[in-house]
Design an enzyme around this catalytic site. Structure first.
Site, mmCIF file in Angstrom:
data_model
loop_
_atom_site.group_PDB
_atom_site.id
_atom_site.type_symbol
_atom_site.label_atom_id
_atom_site.label_comp_id
_atom_site.label_asym_id
_atom_site.label_seq_id
_atom_site.Cartn_x
_atom_site.Cartn_y
_atom_site.Cartn_z
ATOM 1 N N ARG A 167 0.872 -1.098 0.110
ATOM 2 C CA ARG A 167 -0.008 -0.032 0.029
ATOM 3 C C ARG A 167 0.850 1.080 0.028
ATOM 4 N NH1 ARG A 167 -3.124 2.987 3.588
ATOM 5 N NH2 ARG A 167 -2.161 1.940 5.479
ATOM 6 N N LYS A 168 2.102 1.167 -0.408
ATOM 7 C CA LYS A 168 3.133 2.258 -0.293
ATOM 8 C C LYS A 168 2.839 2.969 -1.549
ATOM 9 C CE LYS A 168 6.365 0.396 3.227
ATOM 10 N NZ LYS A 168 7.503 -0.320 3.374
ATOM 11 N N THR A 169 1.762 3.718 -1.780
ATOM 12 C CA THR A 169 1.747 4.176 -3.096
ATOM 13 C C THR A 169 1.661 5.929 -2.979
ATOM 14 O OG1 THR A 169 -0.838 3.970 -2.850
ATOM 15 C CG2 THR A 169 0.513 2.132 -4.097
#
Length: 360
Positions: A167-169
């Site tokens: 979820r590192k976006t």
């Protein structure tokens, strides 16, 4: 409407010292022929409109210089990689009454310099969408390229598990980045907070206790049904004074999850992993393990709990990825696929009907 042209021919890829047939990737992508169907048209239109509004919120003075004469432009790929982002590219130019004709399908291996598409429409509209479309396509294709490389590296190592993103976006750009992962052959992992609840020490402090926190989660689930997995971080338990709190929390999470939801527990040791599995975890995340620690830990856990899936995460890059591949690891997640993937180089060049390949 975008039109598909002739599909590109796959060639041998040698990257990071590993030779892999690009046809393998193309074959995988054939399993998802309607990848663009995942993207709701209204969402695509809203995203494209917001990007264009950001780039031109007011007067477009350059339009007076170009005028609205019917024009055409060629999209050129100038660096190697995987093409991804066609639906977003189409949506941007659809907002501007322009038509896109594609010569290469989504997921194609790009061998520069190659013409990827042509865009036709009023000159001022072509130039209004140019930078927005190129920025998106470069970023999405870069992520797909990194994902494809990661998948190819694991296949070359003989590993049968799944490569996943995280979820590192980028805020406001997650849909494009998650789509890029899929186009490159990787898994998305969770998309948002509604798909995976990350319970950390701060959640416990805010709620007052693990039991209270889980009670709130059960209450929330009853009020708003949905599908989610529950990931319980081992850091939160190390700060609790009673050593049985971890078992209680995982069992509580298992109870809250019911039969339809999965429970994932992040662990920092074999002892914690065994505790989590014993308490009912479906998947154990072994976080920040070195390869020499990961594989014996995963093997020992699988020996006792063969039904529990193992995910390796933390500190994994394309350079060391093969070291994390092993028979007892089911998933390898890499934040760098969306955080550190280099963008590909594209350009959009206006041309006359008799134009030839431009010199870059």
């Amino acid at each position: 409407m975008a039109k598909d042209g002739e599909k590109n021919k796959c060639s041998d890829l040698k990257r990071h010292g590993v030779g892999v047939r690009t046809g393998d990737l193309a074959q995988q992508l054939k399993c998802l022929p309607g990848l663009s169907l995942l993207l709701p048209p209204t969402t695509l239109a809203a995203l494209a409109d917001s990007w264009l509004q950001e780039d031109c919120p007011g007067l477009n003075f350059a339009a007076l210089a170009t005028g609205a004469v019917p024009s055409q432009a060629a999209l050129w790929a100038k660096s190697p990689g995987v093409l991804a982002g066609r639906p977003f590219f189409d949506a941007i130019f659809a907002q501007l009454d322009c038509q896109v004709s594609w010569f290469l399908p989504e997921g194609s291996r790009l061998v520069p310099v190659v013409k990827v598409a042509e865009v036709r429409g009023p000159a001022h509209h072509l130039l209004l969408g140019e930078r927005v479309a190129l920025n998106m396509l470069a970023r999405c294709s870069g992520i797909a390229s990194a994902a494809a490389t990661a998948v190819e590296l694991t296949k070359a190592a003989g590993w049968a598990g799944r490569v996943a993103g995280t979820r590192k976006t980028t805020p406001g750009f997650r849909l494009v980045e998650k789509y890029g992962l899929l186009a490159g052959g990787a898994a998305c992992h969770r998309y948002d907070l509604g798909g995976l609840v990350m319970v950390k020490d701060n959640h416990i402090v805010a709620a007052g206790s693990v039991d209270k926190l889980l009670g709130l989660m059960v209450k929330s689930k009853r009020q708003k049904p949905g599908t989610m997995a529950i990931c319980l971080y081992s850091q939160q338990f190390r700060r609790l004074r009673q050593k049985n709190h971890k078992l209680k929390a995982v069992r509580g999470a298992r109870l809250a999850a019911g039969f339809e939801l999965k429970v994932e527990v992040e662990c920092g040791s074999l002892h914690e992993a065994v505790q989590a599995a014993h308490a009912g975890a479906d998947l154990v995340m072994l976080d920040n393990f070195k390869p020499e620690e990961l594989h014996p830990t995963a093997a020992a856990l699988k020996a006792q709990f063969p039904q529990v899936a193992v995910e390796a995460s933390g500190g994994i890059t394309l350079n060391n990825l093969p070291q994390f591949c092993g028979p007892h690891v089911d998933v390898i997640s890499l934040g760098m696929l969306t955080q550190a993937a280099p963008a590909l180089d594209f350009s959009l060049k206006l041309f006359a009907e008799e134009a030839v390949t431009p010199q870059f």
